[in-house]
Design a protein around this motif. Structure first.
Motif, PDB file in Angstrom:
ATOM      1  N   CYS A 293       9.467   9.993   1.956  1.00  0.00           N
ATOM      2  CA  CYS A 293       8.260   9.234   1.626  1.00  0.00           C
ATOM      3  C   CYS A 293       7.033   9.805   2.329  1.00  0.00           C
ATOM      4  O   CYS A 293       5.912   9.395   2.039  1.00  0.00           O
ATOM      5  CB  CYS A 293       8.439   7.754   1.955  1.00  0.00           C
TER       6      CYS A 293
ATOM      7  N   GLU B 241       7.082  -0.298  -1.851  1.00  0.00           N
ATOM      8  CA  GLU B 241       6.168  -0.296  -0.702  1.00  0.00           C
ATOM      9  C   GLU B 241       5.340  -1.577  -0.658  1.00  0.00           C
ATOM     10  O   GLU B 241       5.047  -2.094   0.426  1.00  0.00           O
ATOM     11  CB  GLU B 241       5.276   0.944  -0.751  1.00  0.00           C
TER      12      GLU B 241
ATOM     13  N   ARG C   9      12.569   1.998   2.010  1.00  0.00           N
ATOM     14  CA  ARG C   9      11.562   1.990   3.063  1.00  0.00           C
ATOM     15  C   ARG C   9      12.074   1.140   4.228  1.00  0.00           C
ATOM     16  O   ARG C   9      12.599   0.041   4.025  1.00  0.00           O
ATOM     17  CB  ARG C   9      10.231   1.429   2.550  1.00  0.00           C
TER      18      ARG C   9
END
Length: 281
Positions: free
Chosen positions: A75, A232, A265
């Motif tokens: 990422c 996200e 994430r």
């Protein structure tokens, strides 16, 4: 700088079947991150785990070869790859003669790394694995582990992201939980086509209200955003609204055009989850 509207999404596209790295269309991550309050230093680590189910090329005698391709895209890369361009790029191998799987891997790695880091010195390396025919039977199918939120009988009235639904009990002792829902749905940022997924939320800290969390996940149903951006957004809404001590968000989206995208994430560095497909993928 590329924009989603300049991509091949929603447009009639010729399928090129000879190798062309120029088909890849990178998009900057920064603009969408700025919308959710992510500055130059993101409060998360992670990667986008892609699986390509339609990879084929010709050997030097012209005989077709097939494989699955598993990509791990950090990422930290300043760009993501628009998925239709990724599909068109992989299809460009179809009538290309290559010596062996090693040459295929080398081209994939070089082309994708250039696109992902375009304009910057390469940082974290991209992971790449080819699953060849003799390995197909060993490929597993497994659902995300965790307590199922979908068991809750909740009323849902929000179908665009509603972070105000998220709440946590900071007066009670902290907990560690892993929660899962298969009711995640969003839409493509450009075409509005539906994207279906499952999401796993693993956290430690003040206990998150499960009913509100499920209603929040459902609230993405009419939201237009790419897979990576949705995950996200979920991470940042949970991080700022519920203030957990640790947080990880992992989504597995169903494939489109022979590709699935599975963003992960996490607030703390650690091992990535295994790239194992679910039943719907």
């Amino acid at each position: 700088m590329n924009t989603p509207e300049q991509s091949q999404l929603g447009k009639s596209s010729a399928y090129v079947d000879t190798y062309d790295a120029g088909l890849l269309f990178p998009l900057p991550r920064a603009a969408k991150r700025a919308e959710i309050g992510v500055g130059s230093t993101a409060p998360f680590f992670g990667a986008d785990l892609w699986t390509g189910y339609e990879l084929s090329w010709l050997n030097l005698r012209g005989k077709p070869q097939v494989a699955l391709a598993q990509f791990t895209i950090p990422c930290e890369t300043p760009q993501l790859i628009e998925s239709k361009s990724f599909k068109l790029y992989l299809n460009s191998f179809n009538n290309t003669r290559l010596a062996d799987a090693g040459e295929v891997k080398a081209r994939l790695r070089a082309d994708l790394s250039e696109a992902l880091w375009r304009g910057q010195a390469p940082g974290a390396s991209m992971g790449l694995n080819l699953v060849l025919q003799e390995q197909f039977d060993a490929q597993a199918v497994h659902e995300l582990d965790g307590q199922l939120l979908d068991r809750l009988d909740v009323e849902c009235t929000h179908y665009t992201p509603a972070p105000e639904l998220l709440r946590a009990d900071h007066d009670a002792p902290p907990v560690s939980e892993t929660l899962v829902s298969h009711l995640l749905k969003s839409n493509c940022l450009v075409t509005g086509q539906p994207d279906w997924g499952s999401v796993q939320i693993r956290y430690s800290g003040a206990q998150i209200d499960q009913a509100g969390l499920l209603q929040y996940i459902v609230s993405f149903r009419n939201h237009n955003e790419f897979h990576e951006q949705c995950v996200e957004r979920i991470f940042m809404d949970l991080w700022t609204r519920c203030r957990p001590l640790k947080l990880a968000v992992y989504a597995r989206y169903t494939r489109r055009g022979g590709l699935d995208i599975n963003p992960f994430r996490t607030s703390h560095p650690g091992a990535l989850p295994p790239n194992v497909r679910s039943a719907r993928q």
